[in-house]
Design a protein around this motif. Structure first.
Motif, PDB file in Angstrom:
ATOM      1  N   ILE A 121       0.706  -1.144  -0.137  1.00 58.13           N
ATOM      2  CA  ILE A 121      -0.046   0.045   0.073  1.00 58.13           C
ATOM      3  C   ILE A 121       0.979   1.172   0.233  1.00 58.13           C
ATOM      4  CG2 ILE A 121      -1.727   1.146   1.313  1.00 58.13           C
ATOM      5  CD1 ILE A 121      -2.729  -1.283   2.409  1.00 58.13           C
ATOM      6  N   THR A 122       2.118   1.085   0.773  1.00 55.88           N
ATOM      7  CA  THR A 122       2.990   2.460   0.752  1.00 55.88           C
ATOM      8  C   THR A 122       4.477   1.529   0.606  1.00 55.88           C
ATOM      9  OG1 THR A 122       3.797   4.113   1.814  1.00 55.88           O
ATOM     10  CG2 THR A 122       3.403   2.260   3.276  1.00 55.88           C
ATOM     11  N   GLY A 123       5.405   2.479   0.257  1.00 57.80           N
ATOM     12  CA  GLY A 123       6.787   1.853   0.116  1.00 57.80           C
ATOM     13  C   GLY A 123       7.776   2.867   0.311  1.00 57.80           C
ATOM     14  N   LEU A 124       8.930   2.394  -0.023  1.00 61.15           N
ATOM     15  CA  LEU A 124      10.117   3.506   0.120  1.00 61.15           C
ATOM     16  C   LEU A 124      10.030   4.392  -1.027  1.00 61.15           C
ATOM     17  CD1 LEU A 124      12.797   3.883   1.408  1.00 61.15           C
ATOM     18  CD2 LEU A 124      14.071   2.533  -0.287  1.00 61.15           C
ATOM     19  N   ALA A 125       9.569   4.078  -2.284  1.00 63.93           N
ATOM     20  CA  ALA A 125       9.405   5.249  -3.240  1.00 63.93           C
ATOM     21  C   ALA A 125       8.309   6.189  -2.789  1.00 63.93           C
ATOM     22  CB  ALA A 125       9.313   4.471  -4.520  1.00 63.93           C
ATOM     23  N   GLN A 126       7.274   5.655  -2.372  1.00 63.65           N
ATOM     24  CA  GLN A 126       6.143   6.639  -1.804  1.00 63.65           C
ATOM     25  C   GLN A 126       6.607   7.617  -0.925  1.00 63.65           C
ATOM     26  OE1 GLN A 126       5.464   3.234  -2.980  1.00 63.65           O
ATOM     27  NE2 GLN A 126       4.913   4.277  -4.697  1.00 63.65           N
ATOM     28  N   VAL A 127       7.228   7.281   0.067  1.00 58.69           N
ATOM     29  CA  VAL A 127       7.972   8.026   1.096  1.00 58.69           C
ATOM     30  C   VAL A 127       9.013   9.007   0.783  1.00 58.69           C
ATOM     31  CG1 VAL A 127       6.835   6.556   3.023  1.00 58.69           C
ATOM     32  CG2 VAL A 127       9.245   6.350   2.482  1.00 58.69           C
ATOM     33  N   SER A 128       9.375   8.716  -0.349  1.00 58.11           N
ATOM     34  CA  SER A 128      10.791   9.434  -0.984  1.00 58.11           C
ATOM     35  C   SER A 128      10.201  10.617  -2.058  1.00 58.11           C
ATOM     36  CB  SER A 128      11.835   8.514  -1.435  1.00 58.11           C
ATOM     37  OG  SER A 128      12.020   7.514  -0.580  1.00 58.11           O
ATOM     38  N   GLY A 129       8.969  10.525  -2.199  1.00 52.06           N
ATOM     39  CA  GLY A 129       8.749  11.593  -3.294  1.00 52.06           C
ATOM     40  C   GLY A 129       7.333  11.135  -4.133  1.00 52.06           C
ATOM     41  N   ARG A 130       6.871   9.862  -3.925  1.00 57.29           N
ATOM     42  CA  ARG A 130       5.730   9.605  -4.560  1.00 57.29           C
ATOM     43  C   ARG A 130       5.709   9.734  -5.902  1.00 57.29           C
ATOM     44  NH1 ARG A 130       0.089  10.483  -1.350  1.00 57.29           N
ATOM     45  NH2 ARG A 130      -1.254   8.807  -2.079  1.00 57.29           N
ATOM     46  N   ASN A 131       4.589  10.124  -6.615  1.00 58.53           N
ATOM     47  CA  ASN A 131       4.712  10.339  -8.112  1.00 58.53           C
ATOM     48  C   ASN A 131       5.669  11.481  -8.809  1.00 58.53           C
ATOM     49  OD1 ASN A 131       3.000   8.174  -8.391  1.00 58.53           O
ATOM     50  ND2 ASN A 131       1.093   9.448  -8.267  1.00 58.53           N
ATOM     51  N   LEU A 132       6.379  12.192  -7.880  1.00 59.57           N
ATOM     52  CA  LEU A 132       7.169  13.200  -8.122  1.00 59.57           C
ATOM     53  C   LEU A 132       8.660  12.780  -8.537  1.00 59.57           C
ATOM     54  CD1 LEU A 132       6.256  16.072  -5.479  1.00 59.57           C
ATOM     55  CD2 LEU A 132       5.235  15.937  -7.901  1.00 59.57           C
ATOM     56  N   LEU A 133       8.776  11.432  -8.353  1.00 59.86           N
ATOM     57  CA  LEU A 133       9.891  10.784  -8.648  1.00 59.86           C
ATOM     58  C   LEU A 133       9.644  10.279 -10.199  1.00 59.86           C
ATOM     59  CD1 LEU A 133      10.569   8.662  -5.497  1.00 59.86           C
ATOM     60  CD2 LEU A 133      11.697  10.870  -5.983  1.00 59.86           C
ATOM     61  N   GLY A 134      11.149  10.373 -10.949  1.00 52.80           N
ATOM     62  CA  GLY A 134      11.187   9.875 -12.040  1.00 52.80           C
ATOM     63  C   GLY A 134      11.141   8.391 -12.272  1.00 52.80           C
ATOM     64  N   TRP A 135      10.922   7.645 -13.460  1.00 53.90           N
ATOM     65  CA  TRP A 135      10.585   6.186 -13.094  1.00 53.90           C
ATOM     66  C   TRP A 135      11.935   5.396 -12.552  1.00 53.90           C
ATOM     67  CZ3 TRP A 135       6.536   3.793 -12.463  1.00 53.90           C
ATOM     68  CH2 TRP A 135       5.466   4.369 -13.394  1.00 53.90           C
ATOM     69  N   ASP A 136      13.093   5.966 -13.418  1.00 55.40           N
ATOM     70  CA  ASP A 136      14.596   5.175 -12.912  1.00 55.40           C
ATOM     71  C   ASP A 136      14.590   5.297 -11.401  1.00 55.40           C
ATOM     72  OD1 ASP A 136      14.690   4.287 -15.369  1.00 55.40           O
ATOM     73  OD2 ASP A 136      16.313   6.324 -15.770  1.00 55.40           O
ATOM     74  N   THR A 137      14.324   6.592 -10.892  1.00 55.61           N
ATOM     75  CA  THR A 137      14.481   6.722  -9.292  1.00 55.61           C
ATOM     76  C   THR A 137      13.571   5.760  -8.618  1.00 55.61           C
ATOM     77  OG1 THR A 137      15.278   8.808  -9.593  1.00 55.61           O
ATOM     78  CG2 THR A 137      14.473   8.066  -7.445  1.00 55.61           C
ATOM     79  N   ARG A 138      12.217   5.805  -9.140  1.00 57.82           N
ATOM     80  CA  ARG A 138      11.242   4.967  -8.137  1.00 57.82           C
ATOM     81  C   ARG A 138      11.490   3.580  -8.299  1.00 57.82           C
ATOM     82  NH1 ARG A 138       5.328   6.939 -10.863  1.00 57.82           N
ATOM     83  NH2 ARG A 138       4.813   5.035  -9.423  1.00 57.82           N
ATOM     84  N   LEU A 139      11.983   2.878  -9.587  1.00 56.78           N
ATOM     85  CA  LEU A 139      12.228   1.720  -9.588  1.00 56.78           C
ATOM     86  C   LEU A 139      13.545   1.037  -8.965  1.00 56.78           C
ATOM     87  CD1 LEU A 139      11.200   1.009 -13.566  1.00 56.78           C
ATOM     88  CD2 LEU A 139       9.877   0.472 -11.395  1.00 56.78           C
ATOM     89  N   ALA A 140      14.399   2.085  -8.793  1.00 53.27           N
ATOM     90  CA  ALA A 140      15.755   1.995  -8.136  1.00 53.27           C
ATOM     91  C   ALA A 140      15.268   1.929  -6.608  1.00 53.27           C
ATOM     92  CB  ALA A 140      16.578   2.923  -8.252  1.00 53.27           C
TER      93      ALA A 140
END
Length: 207
Positions: free
Chosen positions: A137-156
């Motif tokens: 439901i939530t994750g490391l990418a979500q608390v690090s910027g959510r949809n404002l992050l680029g794909w490469d960063t989110r997937l990393a």
């Protein structure tokens, strides 16, 4: 490893059960309001890939109506977002029904967000690691910027989480999630305003 293999799932079951019980009044109220606003359709469902790319049906509160233009095409997301839908998105209350997905074992409270099925062919071998665990439901990418992050960063960040699951990391993500939900921060109404879909971006990179 012991936490990942045994206690994470147990924690998901206990925590999601308690959360559903505590949030049941809010669940009922939102369901009734959306039942009226969305012509009898309070929930949004969609097929998503989960652990080991197994397909499941994700459940969310429906924040947009189904209004169409003269040609029968759905109006842009921003025009279909209802007033109550905007509120539940900003407060992340639209995610509450996913607690049912957690109880069923489709999802975890914390993990990589389940993305679209059509993205599956576009992950690199390294990025496929995100599907070695249950989506969250939530994750490391979500608390690090959510949809404002680029794909490469989110997937990393998804990869980083999948390789380093621990009780301490989950607790840290949970606290950050609560903080962001209370502040309604990093919420994007329409992701298309900020970035291409993953498949479109990867096709562009190949071209």
């Amino acid at each position: 490893m012991i936490y990942k293999k045994y206690f994470k799932r147990l924690g998901d079951i206990v925590a999601s059960t308690i959360a559903l019980l505590l949030l049941s009044p809010i669940f009922i109220i939102i369901s009734l309001l959306l039942l009226i606003v969305n012509d009898g359709k309070p929930f949004f469902t969609q097929k998503r890939p989960g652990k080991n790319e197994a397909i499941f049906t994700i459940l969310k509160f429906k924040s947009m109506n189904d209004k169409k233009d003269a040609n029968g095409n759905l109006l842009p997301n921003a025009e279909r977002l209802t007033r109550i839908g905007n509120i539940i998105r900003k407060t992340s209350l639209d995610e509450i029904p996913q607690l049912i997905n957690v109880l069923k074992g489709d999802m975890s409270l914390i993990g990589p967000r389940p993305l679209l099925i059509r993205y599956l062919p576009y992950y690199t071998e390294e990025e496929k690691v995100r599907h070695s665990i249950r989506p969250g439901i939530t994750g490391l990418a979500q608390v690090s910027g959510r949809n404002l992050l680029g794909w490469d960063t989110r997937l990393a960040l998804d990869i980083e989480y999948a390789k380093n699951i621990s009780l301490a990391l989950d607790f840290k993500i949970l606290l950050k999630t609560i903080k962001k939900a209370l502040k309604s921060s990093d919420v994007v109404t329409d992701q298309a305003d900020y970035m291409l879909d993953l498949d479109e971006q990867r096709k562009t990179e190949i071209a």
